[in-house]
Design an enzyme around this catalytic site. Structure first.
Site, PDB file in Angstrom:
ATOM      1  N   SER A  99       0.802  -1.224   0.000  1.00 13.39           N
ATOM      2  CA  SER A  99       0.000   0.000   0.000  1.00 13.39           C
ATOM      3  C   SER A  99       0.839   1.281   0.000  1.00 13.39           C
ATOM      4  CB  SER A  99      -0.990  -0.010   1.164  1.00 13.39           C
ATOM      5  OG  SER A  99      -0.351  -0.289   2.387  1.00 13.39           O
ATOM      6  N   GLU A 117       5.496   1.665  10.558  1.00  6.46           N
ATOM      7  CA  GLU A 117       5.721   0.234  10.748  1.00  6.46           C
ATOM      8  C   GLU A 117       6.465   0.038  12.059  1.00  6.46           C
ATOM      9  OE1 GLU A 117       5.743  -3.504  10.983  1.00  6.46           O
ATOM     10  OE2 GLU A 117       4.637  -2.568   9.315  1.00  6.46           O
ATOM     11  N   ASP A 142       4.223   2.789  16.399  1.00  7.18           N
ATOM     12  CA  ASP A 142       2.872   2.243  16.405  1.00  7.18           C
ATOM     13  C   ASP A 142       1.940   3.137  15.592  1.00  7.18           C
ATOM     14  OD1 ASP A 142       0.684   0.500  17.719  1.00  7.18           O
ATOM     15  OD2 ASP A 142       0.063   2.546  18.187  1.00  7.18           O
ATOM     16  N   GLY A 143       1.168   2.517  14.718  1.00  6.29           N
ATOM     17  CA  GLY A 143       0.310   3.281  13.829  1.00  6.29           C
ATOM     18  C   GLY A 143      -0.817   4.010  14.523  1.00  6.29           C
ATOM     19  N   ASP A 168      -4.559  -1.002   8.387  1.00  5.19           N
ATOM     20  CA  ASP A 168      -4.432  -2.358   7.855  1.00  5.19           C
ATOM     21  C   ASP A 168      -3.558  -3.186   8.801  1.00  5.19           C
ATOM     22  OD1 ASP A 168      -4.198  -4.596   6.232  1.00  5.19           O
ATOM     23  OD2 ASP A 168      -2.726  -3.676   4.901  1.00  5.19           O
TER      24      ASP A 168
END
Length: 285
Positions: A99, A117, A142-143, A168
């Protein structure tokens, strides 16, 4: 469930996710104002389908492999296949775009992308893959925390009012992951309400998703759209039978462009008993 990108690159779930992602990007870039895109669980952004991880599962053969061989005619599928071919022209015949690569491919010079990531090895490879693209910022973090830190996006004195957040995650603990997603989207909407939020999720048994979807319908977005593709019958809890994309604040008329592509994907990728659906959880007044 542990959905690591490298093991499943190019499979049926990636096909759905990336067809929808490109459709969203194209709808957003139809307007001239610059955009910001945040990919919260980016992986490494680029994969080799002849590598050990992808070959171990062989899932790409039933996804991008089958689609390239059959090439059903549809504008959204053509757009996706053109992006895959562009990736292979640049990186080799067995490459597959994640993506972050597709975002960089679809967005423009004045748009900005942040890719997150958490795994160190994956983050290092992600950074290496995009170190020459000044539009792309890589965050080894951390997203969900990045959603709090980076939204609303601001570059110098310029605040970007439009854009996309792609969520995702690997779904290592599926039910807990849904809690994280709902909480993160709710909170982000209070600070960046104009954005489109795209959530990918795996499907084993559809009925197990009902609590998540009921909660998703209460999220204070103006609209929310469900897009699902099942390639197997919905009767086995032991495998991923399909996947879905939940879109909060989808671009105008996106549902119309996706309505006709789902049956084509179902026919091309599915077995007997495959199905698809496109459904509004909440529609703007």
């Amino acid at each position: 469930m542990n959905y690591r990108h490298a093991f499943h690159a190019g499979n049926h779930a990636d096909v759905l996710k990336h067809v929808v992602l490109l459709a969203v990007c194209d709808a957003l870039t139809a307007k001239p104002a610059p955009l910001f895109a945040l990919d919260t669980h980016a992986g490494r952004g680029l994969y080799a389908l002849d590598g050990n991880s992808a070959q171990r599962t062989g899932e790409a053969e039933g996804g991008i492999g089958r689609l390239l061989a059959e090439a059903p005619k549809h504008p959204a599928i053509n757009r996706y296949l053109a992006a895959v071919r562009a990736c292979r022209a640049e990186h080799g015949h067995a490459s597959y775009p994640g993506s972050p690569w597709l975002l960089a491919h679809a967005l423009r010079e004045d748009d900005r992308i942040a890719a997150c990531e958490l795994l160190p090895e994956e983050a290092a490879q992600l950074k290496a893959n995009f170190d020459r693209d000044p539009r792309v910022a890589i965050h080894a973090r951390d997203g969900y925390a990045a959603m709090k830190a980076l939204l609303p996006p601001k570059f110098g004195q310029v605040r970007l009012n439009r854009g996309l957040v792609l969520i995702d995650p690997p779904y290592e603990a599926q039910l807990e992951e849904f809690d994280h997603i709902i909480g993160a989207v709710r909170e982000a909407l209070t600070r960046w309400p104009q954005a489109t939020y795209a959530v990918w999720y795996p499907i084993k048994r559809r009925r197990a998703l009902q609590p998540f979807l009921r909660r998703a319908a209460t999220v204070p977005a103006k609209s929310s759209l469900l897009v699902e593709l099942m390639i197997h019958p919905d009767d086995s809890p032991l495998r991923m039978n399909g996947s879905g994309m939940l879109l909060f604040n989808p671009p105008w008329q996106l549902d119309q462009s996706l309505q006709s592509v789902l049956p084509r994907l179902q026919t091309a990728l599915g077995e007997t008993g495959a199905s698809s659906r496109l459904e509004w959880l909440k529609q703007a007044a």
